[in-house]
Scaffold this motif. Structure first.
Motif, PDB file in Angstrom:
ATOM      1  N   GLU A 171       1.225  -1.682  -0.027  1.00  0.00           N
ATOM      2  CA  GLU A 171      -0.415  -0.359  -0.210  1.00  0.00           C
ATOM      3  C   GLU A 171       0.777   1.235  -0.035  1.00  0.00           C
ATOM      4  N   SER A 172       1.632   1.296   0.290  1.00  0.00           N
ATOM      5  CA  SER A 172       3.005   2.665   0.524  1.00  0.00           C
ATOM      6  C   SER A 172       3.600   2.285  -1.345  1.00  0.00           C
TER       7      SER A 172
ATOM      8  N   GLN B 270      -3.958   2.965  -0.579  1.00  0.00           N
ATOM      9  CA  GLN B 270      -3.842   3.003   0.730  1.00  0.00           C
ATOM     10  C   GLN B 270      -5.068   2.268   1.130  1.00  0.00           C
TER      11      GLN B 270
END
Length: 860
Positions: free
Chosen positions: A558-559, A565
């Motif tokens: 997700e980063s 996200q």
């Protein structure tokens, strides 16, 4: 070693061909008829063409050993599809489907009139019938109900303007793939307006025959849908890419006749003589026929053998025609340097001794370049290289048999001093009288040498071009010109794009293009919803420490800049939330497993966990990618997702059906470099064997590298991507560039002139016009492809044009100037001995493909 090169390699080959030439001249009818019979028999292989056609895009244009195919096998094994519990999110293939994109570019599509029309379109599609089958019989289902488009569940026509629709998720339903061109209300996730709606119609895969017929009926129906004012409709199906790809090859069929007309016209024009006996119109015609027979035989043989026939192979006949015409020019020009009153057998022996060595060497370099292409993992490249490499060999075989036999037949006509058209005997011209009369007098020759009259055009290169090129001011300009060329090429290499856009596999006029354009414009904000599969059957989902490791990995995903996200869909998170809500201790193994099946059934996650015999063999979650709209984005996404998965302490596999096509980015550059390096090294070895000076052999390698850099750089300026199609041409580039550079270098080395400048002039004198002639004939062989409606064929023309132009410029401009700076290249080992024994041995005896030498000038 260098002194032995010519003796140990070239001379034995020359002696062998001298014997063959005499044999062909003696038994010309056998060598004329047998190749035609063989060609006719092998041509029967075209009966199997339909069975051998391999136009599957995945099969031909994705790496055979691509990682995504292994990833797909993992997903297929652990999570088999169920048509009665359909979920588009969970497909491991694209599925069998039809799709419509309805667009109102300047207005809001979420209005009652527009939405009413969309509902009518949906009804028309679902009314399509094939025999006794309709959409309700063929559709995938959830429970007992056909899977519908979410937009119709959310919006009802009368309330379309008042219904609140959140974006990209509406009540946990991802709608960004169905509503596009969205404008949100300020500070809200609520849609204010939208420009496009996309509808999907998925079908079962248990009866491919019927579903294919339904999809074809859908295409017919969609193509006739009325285009409402201010509204456009584009359409696509799961069979569209392959079908349209196959149809795009039809666009070049009319170009075959144009190409052969150009080739015959150019060949005849090049071989026309004002002398009615020496005229070689029929020789040129049969030279083109020989190339056509080579294509017929090679293709037929490989079709008999079951070799897949990719669409890229359709470009091969154009290329083979150019190669065959070049080889024909060698044979004709060398025949002209024999004694006109000699026996035909002796003239054939002399012709073969001089010409066949050149044809053999250039055939080896070209065929080798093609067969090296078999190392690539792309089926389209392998198919093209196998067919074209084999056609090159057959072209060579028919040139030294069929065409040579006709040359002997034509020689007998010339010896009898008969007219080229009527075959009636005509009187020879009296010496010092009018030499040419194309109607009634012919058979002129140079009484001093006993050979046919030379062509005065070669004197231009000796008298004007050579001295101009070796002028110091000109050399300075050439160096600046080369610096500009190299700088531009290197800059272009850094601008080149990777990968083939799937819409380019269809013809320009195909409906596929408009669908892809609308998809890119309105639905590119959100990319693929990627599976993250846990493949470790020992993973303890109930263990908090293990779960933390998995959560950490998901956070790493997700980063990434291309991952949302807030778009992760995780059965495990939902299960833990369920346990917390119901006071279940899911950190205890038995409790975790005992309640898992019931939860999965109720929560629609049953397809995300392979829970068998009380063991979780695999499970998957989904992450949502964003802003993946270009090939660079696709490449970066694929690489970063896989790297993140590999860095995770938990065994993970990332997969989406689109990764099958994205895999080309992972191998295209490395495979192109591999093929180029291997082929260049092979050409260097050949050059070291044929050019009796190692320094000049290195110049040949330099020229190959220079041409490759130039072609690759200017590809970017001409909007050509680095993909499996252009990879083919870069491999071809090596074979053709070595023809020009190796022979000009050998001419320089072999020249008897004293100074480096004189050697350069001598080299361009004997090779200048033939290089141009060979380049023009090859370009004419592919120029018709520039008018094709298909990206593949236009790309082939563009790169072949660059290859030939840059190769020819290196041959007659750059290399002669650079060699003139290095007089050492003129020091050929063994010159003194050879010159002492026989001064004629020092003449330039190695000829450019389609080109000439000192002993074998290309004369009209």
């Amino acid at each position: 070693m260098a002194g032995c090169n010519t003796d140990c390699v070239e001379k034995p080959i020359a002696r062998g061909f001298e014997i063959l030439g005499r044999f062909v001249g003696r038994h010309h009818w056998w060598f004329f008829i047998l190749p035609m019979l063989i060609s006719a028999c092998l041509g029967g292989g075209f009966y199997f063409l339909a069975d051998r056609e391999a136009n599957g895009i995945e099969e031909m244009f994705t790496p055979m050993n691509g990682p995504a195919k292994d990833e797909r096998r993992v997903v297929k094994e652990y999570f088999p599809q169920n048509d009665n519990e359909f979920s588009r999110l969970r497909l491991y293939t694209e599925g069998t489907f039809a799709s419509l994109i309805i667009v109102t570019p300047t207005a809001n599509i979420l209005t009652i009139p527009a939405f009413t029309k969309i509902v009518d379109i949906d009804r028309d599609v679902k009314a399509i019938e094939v025999g006794t089958f309709n959409f309700s019989n063929l559709c995938v289902k959830k429970g007992d109900v056909c899977v519908s488009n979410s937009i119709f569940d959310i919006v009802k026509t009368p309330n379309v303007t008042t219904t609140t629709i959140d974006y990209p998720y509406h009540d946990n339903i991802f709608i960004a793939s169905e509503i596009g061109g969205v404008k949100l209300k300020t500070g809200s996730t609520e849609i204010e307006s939208a420009k496009a709606i996309r509808l999907f119609y998925f079908l079962k895969e248990d009866n491919q025959t019927v579903t294919t017929m339904w999809l074809q009926k859908f295409i017919e129906t969609a193509s006739m849908m009325q285009q409402e004012e201010g509204m456009t409709i584009s359409y696509f199906t799961s069979i569209s890419r392959d079908e349209e790809f196959e149809k795009s090859s039809d666009s070049i069929i009319p170009l075959f006749s144009l190409t052969y007309a150009l080739a015959i016209t150019f060949s005849i024009t090049s071989c026309i003589r004002l002398d009615c006996v020496r005229n070689k119109v029929w020789v040129a015609t049969f030279g083109v026929l020989s190339a056509g027979m080579a294509v017929l035989s090679s293709f037929g043989l490989l079709l008999y053998c079951g070799m897949p026939f990719a669409m890229t192979v359709a470009t091969a006949p154009f290329l083979i025609l150019g190669i065959g015409v070049d080889d024909m020019f060698i044979m004709i020009s060398c025949w002209q340097q024999t004694q006109v009153h000699g026996d035909v057998e002796d003239r054939m022996a002399a012709t073969y001794k001089e010409a066949a060595v050149s044809i053999t060497i250039t055939t080896l370099t070209d065929a080798l370049a093609f067969y090296i292409g078999l190392l690539t993992p792309f089926g389209s490249v392998q198919s093209f290289c196998m067919y074209t490499g084999t056609a090159v060999l057959f072209c060579y075989l028919y040139n030294i048999t069929f065409f040579g036999a006709f040359l002997a037949l034509n020689g007998r006509r010339e010896k009898s001093n008969r007219h080229w058209l009527t075959c009636m005997k005509v009187p020879e011209p009296v010496e010092n009288s009018e030499k040419y009369n194309i109607c009634s007098v012919g058979g002129a020759y140079d009484h001093g040498t006993g050979k046919e009259e030379p062509m005065p055009i070669n004197n231009f290169f000796k008298t004007y071009y050579g001295p101009f090129l070796t002028n110091n001011w000109t050399k300075g300009f050439v160096i600046l010109l080369y610096a500009g060329y190299l700088g531009s090429s290197i800059y272009g290499c850094f601008q080149i794009k990777e990968g083939i856009d799937l819409k380019n596999l269809a013809a320009d006029s195909s409906y596929v293009g408009s669908y892809y354009d609308n998809e890119d414009e309105f639905f590119s904000e959100y990319g693929p919803n990627v599976m993250v599969v846990v493949t470790d059957s020992e993973f303890q989902y109930w263990n908090e420490s293990a779960r933390n490791s998995l959560d950490s990995c998901l956070q790493n995903f997700e980063s990434l800049p291309m991952v949302s996200q807030n778009g992760t869909i995780s059965w495990l998170n939902q299960y833990l939330a369920f346990g917390k809500m119901t006071n279940l201790n899911l950190s205890e193994e038995n409790t975790f497993k005992r309640n898992l099946s019931a939860f999965l059934e109720r929560s629609d996650f049953v397809q995300d966990v392979n829970f068998t015999d009380n063991t979780i063999f695999a499970s998957r979650v989904f992450i949502q990618t964003v802003n993946v709209s270009t090939a660079v984005d696709e490449k970066n996404m694929l690489n970063e997702l896989r790297e993140t998965a590999n860095d995770c302490p938990v065994k993970l596999v990332v997969y989406h059906p689109a990764f099958i096509y994205f895999d080309q980015y992972a191998v295209i550059v490395s495979n192109t470099i591999q093929n180029i390096v291997v082929a260049t090294l092979a050409m260097l070895v050949i050059s070291l064997l044929l050019i009796p000076n190692p320094i000049c052999s290195l110049w040949v390698t330099f020229a190959i590298a220079s041409v490759i850099v130039g072609v690759a750089g200017f590809m970017a300026f001409w909007d050509v991507n680095l993909d499996s199609v252009s990879m083919i041409n870069l491999v071809i580039c090596i074979g053709f560039s070595v023809d020009f550079s190796a022979h000009i270098s050998y001419a320089f080395v072999s020249s008897n002139k004293r100074t480096a400048n004189e050697k350069a002039i001598d080299a361009v004198y004997h090779l200048g016009y033939p290089i141009i002639q060979g380049a023009v004939s090859t370009i004419l062989g592919v120029v018709a492809l520039s008018a094709a409606e298909s990206y593949i064929f236009r790309t082939f023309f563009k790169i072949m044009f660059l290859v030939i132009v840059f190769g020819a410029v290196h041959g007659i401009v750059f290399i002669p100037v650079f060699l003139s700076f290095f007089g050492i290249c003129g020091a050929k080992v063994g010159d003194e001995e050879d010159a002492g024994d026989n001064p004629q041995d020092n003449t330039y005896q190695f000829k450019q493909k389609g080109n000439d030498n000192i002993a074998c000038e290309n004369n009209f």
